[in-house]
Write an enzyme that holds these catalytic residues in place. Structure first.
Site, PDB file in Angstrom:
ATOM      1  N   CYS A 399      32.379  51.616  63.913  1.00 25.11           N
ATOM      2  CA  CYS A 399      31.720  50.851  63.014  1.00 25.11           C
ATOM      3  C   CYS A 399      32.267  49.387  62.847  1.00 25.11           C
ATOM      4  O   CYS A 399      31.980  48.487  63.959  1.00 25.11           O
ATOM      5  CB  CYS A 399      31.540  51.651  61.547  1.00 25.11           C
ATOM      6  SG  CYS A 399      29.986  50.763  60.773  1.00 25.11           S
ATOM      7  N   HIS A 528      29.305  56.201  62.827  1.00 17.86           N
ATOM      8  CA  HIS A 528      30.473  56.767  62.549  1.00 17.86           C
ATOM      9  C   HIS A 528      30.759  58.314  63.314  1.00 17.86           C
ATOM     10  O   HIS A 528      30.284  59.198  62.811  1.00 17.86           O
ATOM     11  CB  HIS A 528      30.743  57.108  61.182  1.00 17.86           C
ATOM     12  CG  HIS A 528      30.988  55.579  60.283  1.00 17.86           C
ATOM     13  ND1 HIS A 528      32.177  55.291  60.338  1.00 17.86           N
ATOM     14  CD2 HIS A 528      30.084  54.953  59.782  1.00 17.86           C
ATOM     15  CE1 HIS A 528      32.314  54.094  59.495  1.00 17.86           C
ATOM     16  NE2 HIS A 528      30.750  53.917  59.480  1.00 17.86           N
ATOM     17  N   GLU A 530      33.365  60.181  63.619  1.00 18.05           N
ATOM     18  CA  GLU A 530      34.006  61.064  62.994  1.00 18.05           C
ATOM     19  C   GLU A 530      33.262  61.899  61.902  1.00 18.05           C
ATOM     20  O   GLU A 530      33.610  63.141  61.714  1.00 18.05           O
ATOM     21  CB  GLU A 530      35.059  60.285  62.231  1.00 18.05           C
ATOM     22  CG  GLU A 530      34.751  59.512  60.785  1.00 18.05           C
ATOM     23  CD  GLU A 530      34.029  57.891  61.292  1.00 18.05           C
ATOM     24  OE1 GLU A 530      33.865  57.753  62.577  1.00 18.05           O
ATOM     25  OE2 GLU A 530      34.122  57.084  60.417  1.00 18.05           O
TER      26      GLU A 530
HETATM   27  N1  GLN Z   1      31.318  45.827  57.320  1.00 22.11           N
HETATM   28  C1  GLN Z   1      30.409  46.616  58.091  1.00 22.11           C
HETATM   29  C2  GLN Z   1      29.070  46.310  57.784  1.00 22.11           C
HETATM   30  O1  GLN Z   1      28.514  46.458  56.940  1.00 22.11           O
HETATM   31  C3  GLN Z   1      30.845  47.671  58.884  1.00 22.11           C
HETATM   32  C4  GLN Z   1      30.723  48.771  57.956  1.00 22.11           C
HETATM   33  C5  GLN Z   1      31.516  49.811  58.274  1.00 22.11           C
HETATM   34  O2  GLN Z   1      32.626  49.804  58.934  1.00 22.11           O
HETATM   35  N2  GLN Z   1      31.179  51.169  57.701  1.00 22.11           N
HETATM   36  O3  GLN Z   1      28.072  46.072  58.861  1.00 22.11           O
END
Ligand code: GLN
Length: 552
Positions: A399, A528, A530
């Site tokens: 992410c 994600h 994971e």
């Molecule tokens: N801060 C980033 C966003 O909101 C990534 C979020 C995250 O890593 N879950 O897009």
């Protein structure tokens, strides 16, 4: 068979492993081919876990249907190898919200709406709806908090009411803690006796006590607990000493005939036959011995190891799963990105912590940059990504880790030195990561709860890419939790320079996976991965990372 409901309730201390106990009870039945599901009740007022600080509360676990839930739901999915849905997660805020909304719409037909019975009834109806959706033969319900607190009393009332209605289908397991005070050196049962009493005061008699502690209970203490807590037999006390791996716990319970005793009390005959997939996984886990060192680079503001392990539990578990299948054992090292400075001397401001040269990363076999938010530590993370890219250290960005990898590439390969995400610099001339109009509107109205891009989205993979080969398929579905996205205006330039977009969301043309050419493994995903890794189904992107790390 009617659905059987097993309530798991905590006593004495929080943090003794109620969630893992609940998940392990589920696994025992899953091993016997039952359809098992699990519910987590969190007694706080927050509607979901999305607005809570992960360093205080632990990881936010996202479900396929886009709920932001407690990390325990991750344990359920991992142990049960099944998807858990929003319906399986309750908070006090959520229950009250829905009762109040029902009242506003005349659902209660002019009745006075009261804390009891309407709140417990709402809880019961949700438990039943979740069981129905999952077609559960066995439904495990973990009541958050410990007995004797104010917060969970209405949930215990719901449990009591369910038992009255269906005595054969509802059962209570008290998970309690047996301390060994240093000056005595012996295990004490009294706190658990008090917890059982407290439960009695709520109209609930525990059927089993799972006795957590440093060591296993001895016979005299089993007898004592059974006698003073009114259990039918000392065999209804299940010893749960500390173990090396939480994945051992189902077998530990089974060795004490826990499934047989549970089924007997709930009047159903255990299915014959037993699936050994879980046992085989645990065996592999025990024989794995090739060590790999993984740096998890992020901003850690001096949080303790324990907190970090909780905040990144799915990342840690996903790395473990992939390692087990490759005969490896991961050593996860928390590398604070704020300590890095370009020259290796104290960085601007001369703070003591900022004095490590980025080259310390050379001692790791792989680098992960996990999800994150905000500006803190980001420049150090970008340095780490550059180091992984240039020194061919296997890299996986999750992410934020994908977003920052594209920014690093734009800055250092395309020469767009001011490239950034608008999350950090809304005025950057090169918004490599930007925000879509819907998210912008949410933010301008302070709509923070439940408004990110959440839950499962489809993604199509580029044939022949490294990632596609790892997945072994072209169409995947993965879970998201973020506000910002890659800005497609930069796609062509970035691809030309060697960073490929190999996973794309077909509905909205969103860039979901990056993969670097001529690098052993340099991958980032906007989702994600994971969250979908399980012991019996390790995640392809983590498998790729571990394989590359082993080669290194
Ligand atoms: N801060 C980033 C966003 O909101 C990534 C979020 C995250 O890593 N879950 O897009």
């Amino acid at each position: 068979m009617n659905t059987k409901y097993i309530f798991v309730i905590g006593g004495v201390l929080s943090g003794v492993g109620k969630g893992v106990t609940a998940a392990s009870i589920g696994r025992m039945f899953k091993n016997r081919n039952y359809n098992v599901s699990a519910i987590k009740i969190d007694p706080y007022i927050n509607v979901d876990a999305g607005t809570m600080n992960p360093v205080e509360h632990g990881e936010v676990f996202v479900t396929d249907d886009g709920d932001e839930t407690d990390q325990d739901l991750g344990n359920y999915e991992r142990f049960l190898d099944t998807d858990i849905f929003s319906l399986n997660y309750m908070t006090t805020g959520r229950i009250y919200k829905s009762v109040i909304e029902k009242e506003r719409s005349m659902f209660y037909k002019g009745k006075c709406v009261q804390v009891v019975p309407h709140i417990p009834l709402e809880v019961i109806s949700r438990i039943k709806a979740a069981a129905e959706k999952a077609k559960a033969e066995i439904m495990i319900i973990e009541v958050g908090g410990t007995v004797g607190e104010y917060e969970n009393i209405l949930y215990l009332e719901a449990a009591r009411m369910m038992k009255l209605d269906n005595p054969d289908d509802v059962l209570f397991v008290l998970v309690s803690y047996m301390p060994v005070p240093g000056h005595l050196g012996e295990m004490k049962t009294k706190p658990t006796q008090h917890a059982a009493r407290a439960l009695n005061n709520c109209g609930i008699q525990p059927d089993f006590i799972v006795a957590r502690g440093r060591e296993a209970l001895d016979k005299p203490r089993r007898e004592k607990l059974a006698f003073f807590c009114w259990l039918r037999s000392e065999d209804d006390v299940i010893a749960a000493p500390d173990v090396d791996s939480i994945y051992d716990i189902p077998a530990l319970f089974e060795s004490q005939k826990f499934p047989e005793r549970l089924s007997k009390k709930m009047h159903f005959r255990l299915k014959s036959g037993r699936d050994v997939a879980w046992d085989n996984y645990v065996k592999k886990l025990k024989t794995a011995n090739k060590k790999i060192k993984i740096a998890v680079v992020g901003k850690y503001f001096g949080a303790g190891q324990f907190t970090l392990a909780d905040s990144y539990i799915s990342v840690i578990e996903a790395a473990k799963h992939a390692c087990v299948y490759n005969g490896a054992v991961p050593e996860m090292c928390w590398v604070d990105s704020e300590q890095f400075s370009a020259q290796g001397g104290p960085a601007s401001g001369g703070e003591k912590t900022k004095n490590k040269n980025i080259s310390i990363l050379s001692e790791y076999d792989a680098i992960i940059v996990p999800g994150g938010f905000g500006e803190r530590g980001v420049e150090g993370i970008i340095m780490a990504i550059k180091y992984a890219r240039e020194n061919k250290i296997p890299y996986l960005g999750l992410c934020y880790g994908m977003q920052l990898a594209t920014i690093e590439f734009a800055r250092n390969v395309l020469g767009l030195t001011k490239a950034n995400t608008v999350e950090i610099n809304p005025k950057t001339p090169d918004p490599i990561i930007h925000i879509n109009p819907k998210q912008k509107e949410n933010m301008s109205h302070n709509r923070y709860g439940g408004t990110m891009r959440l839950g499962a989205y489809d993604c199509v993979l580029t044939t022949g890419s490294q990632v596609q080969k790892l997945y072994g398929t072209k169409k995947i579905s993965e879970r998201h939790r973020h506000r910002y996205e890659f800005n497609n205006d930069y796609k062509e330039r970035i691809e030309k320079a060697g960073l490929q977009f190999v996973g794309i969301n077909p509905e909205q043309n969103l860039m979901e996976i990056i993969e670097l050419k001529n690098h052993p493994y340099f991958v980032g995903s906007q989702f994600h991965p994971e969250l979908k890794s399980r012991p019996l189904n390790p995640h392809p992107l983590f498998m790729g990372l571990v394989k590359a790390a082993l080669k290194k």
